[in-house]
Write a protein that holds these residues in place. Structure first.
Motif, PDB file in Angstrom:
ATOM      1  N   ARG A   1     -80.216 -53.822 -36.851  1.00 30.91           N
ATOM      2  CA  ARG A   1     -79.662 -52.442 -36.279  1.00 30.91           C
ATOM      3  C   ARG A   1     -78.223 -52.377 -36.178  1.00 30.91           C
ATOM      4  O   ARG A   1     -77.651 -51.586 -35.416  1.00 30.91           O
ATOM      5  CB  ARG A   1     -80.278 -52.431 -34.674  1.00 30.91           C
ATOM      6  CG  ARG A   1     -79.802 -53.562 -33.833  1.00 30.91           C
ATOM      7  CD  ARG A   1     -80.386 -53.534 -32.485  1.00 30.91           C
ATOM      8  NE  ARG A   1     -79.521 -53.467 -31.324  1.00 30.91           N
ATOM      9  CZ  ARG A   1     -79.913 -52.876 -30.290  1.00 30.91           C
ATOM     10  NH1 ARG A   1     -81.274 -52.359 -29.953  1.00 30.91           N
ATOM     11  NH2 ARG A   1     -79.024 -53.089 -29.344  1.00 30.91           N
ATOM     12  N   GLY A   2     -77.487 -53.332 -36.947  1.00 27.71           N
ATOM     13  CA  GLY A   2     -76.220 -53.286 -37.252  1.00 27.71           C
ATOM     14  C   GLY A   2     -75.823 -51.893 -37.950  1.00 27.71           C
ATOM     15  O   GLY A   2     -76.781 -51.315 -38.780  1.00 27.71           O
ATOM     16  N   ASP A   3     -74.314 -51.548 -38.174  1.00 32.52           N
ATOM     17  CA  ASP A   3     -74.095 -50.408 -39.012  1.00 32.52           C
ATOM     18  C   ASP A   3     -73.975 -50.748 -40.359  1.00 32.52           C
ATOM     19  O   ASP A   3     -73.641 -52.022 -40.923  1.00 32.52           O
ATOM     20  CB  ASP A   3     -72.458 -50.311 -38.479  1.00 32.52           C
ATOM     21  CG  ASP A   3     -71.926 -49.003 -39.208  1.00 32.52           C
ATOM     22  OD1 ASP A   3     -72.365 -48.025 -38.946  1.00 32.52           O
ATOM     23  OD2 ASP A   3     -71.190 -49.267 -40.121  1.00 32.52           O
ATOM     24  N   GLU A   4     -74.707 -49.835 -41.186  1.00 29.57           N
ATOM     25  CA  GLU A   4     -74.715 -50.035 -42.512  1.00 29.57           C
ATOM     26  C   GLU A   4     -73.440 -50.150 -43.150  1.00 29.57           C
ATOM     27  O   GLU A   4     -73.326 -51.151 -44.223  1.00 29.57           O
ATOM     28  CB  GLU A   4     -75.505 -49.026 -43.089  1.00 29.57           C
ATOM     29  CG  GLU A   4     -75.689 -49.015 -44.594  1.00 29.57           C
ATOM     30  CD  GLU A   4     -76.348 -47.948 -45.313  1.00 29.57           C
ATOM     31  OE1 GLU A   4     -76.095 -47.390 -46.108  1.00 29.57           O
ATOM     32  OE2 GLU A   4     -77.666 -47.397 -44.603  1.00 29.57           O
ATOM     33  N   GLY A   5     -72.458 -49.505 -43.050  1.00 31.56           N
ATOM     34  CA  GLY A   5     -71.058 -49.648 -43.601  1.00 31.56           C
ATOM     35  C   GLY A   5     -70.411 -50.886 -43.454  1.00 31.56           C
ATOM     36  O   GLY A   5     -69.630 -51.267 -44.310  1.00 31.56           O
TER      37      GLY A   5
ATOM     38  N   SER B   1     -77.306 -55.363 -48.283  1.00 33.86           N
ATOM     39  CA  SER B   1     -76.146 -55.975 -47.310  1.00 33.86           C
ATOM     40  C   SER B   1     -76.547 -56.850 -46.458  1.00 33.86           C
ATOM     41  O   SER B   1     -75.899 -57.874 -46.083  1.00 33.86           O
ATOM     42  CB  SER B   1     -75.601 -54.625 -46.694  1.00 33.86           C
ATOM     43  OG  SER B   1     -74.960 -53.728 -47.699  1.00 33.86           O
ATOM     44  N   MET B   2     -77.511 -56.664 -45.666  1.00 33.66           N
ATOM     45  CA  MET B   2     -77.933 -57.613 -44.610  1.00 33.66           C
ATOM     46  C   MET B   2     -78.497 -58.828 -45.231  1.00 33.66           C
ATOM     47  O   MET B   2     -77.958 -59.939 -44.769  1.00 33.66           O
ATOM     48  CB  MET B   2     -79.402 -56.891 -43.872  1.00 33.66           C
ATOM     49  CG  MET B   2     -80.094 -57.662 -42.829  1.00 33.66           C
ATOM     50  SD  MET B   2     -81.362 -56.912 -42.134  1.00 33.66           S
ATOM     51  CE  MET B   2     -82.207 -58.232 -41.079  1.00 33.66           C
TER      52      MET B   2
ATOM     53  N   GLY C   1     -83.458 -59.331 -45.942  1.00 30.65           N
ATOM     54  CA  GLY C   1     -82.948 -57.904 -45.364  1.00 30.65           C
ATOM     55  C   GLY C   1     -84.468 -57.295 -45.221  1.00 30.65           C
ATOM     56  O   GLY C   1     -84.900 -57.303 -46.178  1.00 30.65           O
ATOM     57  N   LEU C   2     -84.789 -56.758 -44.032  1.00 24.30           N
ATOM     58  CA  LEU C   2     -85.837 -55.995 -43.783  1.00 24.30           C
ATOM     59  C   LEU C   2     -85.247 -54.789 -42.956  1.00 24.30           C
ATOM     60  O   LEU C   2     -84.570 -54.937 -41.991  1.00 24.30           O
ATOM     61  CB  LEU C   2     -86.729 -56.688 -43.136  1.00 24.30           C
ATOM     62  CG  LEU C   2     -88.210 -55.886 -42.822  1.00 24.30           C
ATOM     63  CD1 LEU C   2     -88.887 -55.768 -44.199  1.00 24.30           C
ATOM     64  CD2 LEU C   2     -88.987 -56.673 -42.050  1.00 24.30           C
ATOM     65  N   SER C   3     -85.544 -53.459 -43.529  1.00 27.77           N
ATOM     66  CA  SER C   3     -85.309 -52.483 -42.706  1.00 27.77           C
ATOM     67  C   SER C   3     -86.173 -51.079 -42.654  1.00 27.77           C
ATOM     68  O   SER C   3     -87.078 -51.271 -43.517  1.00 27.77           O
ATOM     69  CB  SER C   3     -83.947 -51.882 -43.189  1.00 27.77           C
ATOM     70  OG  SER C   3     -84.054 -51.551 -44.691  1.00 27.77           O
TER      71      SER C   3
ATOM     72  N   LEU D   1     -69.094 -56.320 -45.213  1.00 27.92           N
ATOM     73  CA  LEU D   1     -69.020 -57.733 -45.287  1.00 27.92           C
ATOM     74  C   LEU D   1     -69.892 -58.245 -46.572  1.00 27.92           C
ATOM     75  O   LEU D   1     -69.552 -59.285 -47.207  1.00 27.92           O
ATOM     76  CB  LEU D   1     -69.836 -58.230 -44.232  1.00 27.92           C
ATOM     77  CG  LEU D   1     -69.030 -58.032 -42.897  1.00 27.92           C
ATOM     78  CD1 LEU D   1     -69.983 -58.589 -41.572  1.00 27.92           C
ATOM     79  CD2 LEU D   1     -67.978 -59.056 -42.852  1.00 27.92           C
ATOM     80  N   GLY D   2     -70.983 -57.676 -46.929  1.00 28.31           N
ATOM     81  CA  GLY D   2     -71.570 -58.008 -48.256  1.00 28.31           C
ATOM     82  C   GLY D   2     -70.654 -58.013 -49.371  1.00 28.31           C
ATOM     83  O   GLY D   2     -70.909 -58.873 -50.402  1.00 28.31           O
ATOM     84  N   TYR D   3     -69.742 -57.008 -49.554  1.00 33.43           N
ATOM     85  CA  TYR D   3     -68.973 -56.929 -50.637  1.00 33.43           C
ATOM     86  C   TYR D   3     -67.982 -58.049 -50.656  1.00 33.43           C
ATOM     87  O   TYR D   3     -67.563 -58.586 -51.407  1.00 33.43           O
ATOM     88  CB  TYR D   3     -68.213 -55.539 -50.338  1.00 33.43           C
ATOM     89  CG  TYR D   3     -67.146 -55.066 -51.485  1.00 33.43           C
ATOM     90  CD1 TYR D   3     -67.500 -55.440 -52.845  1.00 33.43           C
ATOM     91  CD2 TYR D   3     -65.947 -54.703 -51.325  1.00 33.43           C
ATOM     92  CE1 TYR D   3     -66.619 -55.169 -54.143  1.00 33.43           C
ATOM     93  CE2 TYR D   3     -65.194 -54.543 -52.296  1.00 33.43           C
ATOM     94  CZ  TYR D   3     -65.430 -54.533 -53.711  1.00 33.43           C
ATOM     95  OH  TYR D   3     -64.537 -54.386 -54.636  1.00 33.43           O
TER      96      TYR D   3
END
Length: 372
Positions: A203-207, A291-292, A279-281, A212-214
């Motif tokens: 439920r975190g912010d995608e951006g 990203s997750m 990651g699951l969304s 962070l993933g970048y």
């Protein structure tokens, strides 16, 4: 509550009318319906459902309409509504291996068992404006051609394929298979377990997670990722009522799952193998799931004896700052009256300035005497 805010109640009520007017816009333009947003802005609805922590396409569409397209405000509306809902239990774990596939790709296997399914994606578009979309509504919509052959019934997940060869880290439930942590009911402590981290990132912010993933990909995470598999489709949600003792099918939801495969050189206790980020969304939201999964693997650094040198590897930093509703509230509260605090700061600066000027004046007076 701020006294100034209480005193300005009439003005606040007037802003509600202004918001409604701004939301409607030019009344000569037909108003958007919730059904239109739900059907034609599905990716935006998916983001709101994820960050609002509630799977409901109609409410996500309503939230976007009410918030004028502001995804964070829409997520806030979803969370506020979610707190009013009764809780009557937890569903059974969903089985993504049995997903009705809409899209499934892998960057690790060209000839993936079960086949690659490109599905609906912008990955292969030219990113050129389609000015035909500016025409009046009710125009002809694109029609997808049915596949010549049906999809394979068996579509094993890539980590399961690697695991069968003993090349992928094994994952098993914690001893006793305890109920997962619920961060909406219990305070988070650190270091946080993986169920807490995954729940917070879901439920975190995608951006924020994308950034962070970048950073992980640029070397601030200590691992080299491959997309093992991304799959998008529908899964059944089952629930076991206490009075029945067996599971009943509640319906289907659309999920996006990403399994990221990462290198691990091994240690004196662990053989070299691939490790995974997960990651699951909700909905079709590949960027969020990817990203997750990148950040999930970065946060597992301590489990593999790796140093936690970077932000993406520090659970306190990630979990406390990825929640955009909380972050937005903390930033936007600065707009509220802080008159007393500022007056204190202002008086302090004035006093320091006066004292500095007096000190400089004394130093100037002593200069001629020192020259004599």
């Amino acid at each position: 509550m701020y006294v100034a805010v209480k005193g300005g109640e009439a003005a606040i009520l007037a802003t509600h009318d202004l918001v409604a007017e701004a939301r409607r816009g030019d009344e000569a333009v037909p108003e958007l319906t919730v059904a239109q947003i739900r059907e034609q802005q599905g990716l935006a609805c998916a983001r709101v459902m994820n960050e609002g922590s509630l799977y409901d396409l109609d409410l996500a569409a309503l939230a976007l309409k009410q918030a004028q397209g502001d995804a964070i405000e829409a997520a806030f509306l979803m969370r506020a509504y979610r707190t009013t809902l009764p809780r009557f239990g937890s569903s059974e774990p969903v089985d993504t291996a049995q997903m009705a596939i809409r899209r499934r790709i892998s960057a690790t296997y060209k000839d993936l068992p079960g086949g690659q399914v490109l599905g609906p994606t912008y990955d292969y578009t030219h990113r050129l404006f389609d000015f035909a979309l500016m025409d009046e509504p009710n125009g002809s919509a694109g029609e997808a051609r049915p596949a010549a052959t049906a999809l394979d019934a068996a579509m094993p997940r890539v980590p399961d394929i690697l695991g069968a060869e003993g090349l992928m880290e094994a994952e098993a439930p914690p001893e006793g298979d305890p109920r997962p942590f619920d961060l909406t009911r219990e305070p988070v402590s650190f270091p946080a377990d993986r169920d807490v981290r995954l729940q917070a990132m879901a439920r975190g912010d995608e951006g924020f997670l994308l950034g962070l993933g970048y950073s992980v990909q640029r070397g601030y995470g200590g691992n080299h990722p491959f997309v093992g598999e991304i799959r998008v489709g529908e899964v059944c949600v089952e629930f076991v009522p206490e009075e029945l003792g067996f599971s009943v099918d509640l319906g289907e939801i659309t999920l996006t799952e990403c399994q990221m495969v990462n290198q691990f050189q091994g240690s004196k206790d662990v053989a070299p193998q691939f490790t995974r980020g997960y990651g699951l969304s909700f909905g079709h939201s590949e960027r969020k799931a990817m990203s997750m999964s990148l950040v999930d693997r970065a946060l597992k650094c301590r489990e593999f004896g790796e140093a936690a040198n970077y932000p993406a590897q520090q659970d306190e930093f990630v979990l406390y700052h990825s929640d955009n509703v909380e972050a937005a509230g903390f930033v936007e509260h600065l707009k509220l009256p802080h008159y007393v605090d500022f007056q204190g700061e202002l008086e302090l600066i004035r006093r320091i300035t006066r004292e500095r000027e007096q000190r400089l004046a004394r130093e100037q007076d002593t200069l001629p005497e020192a020259a004599e």
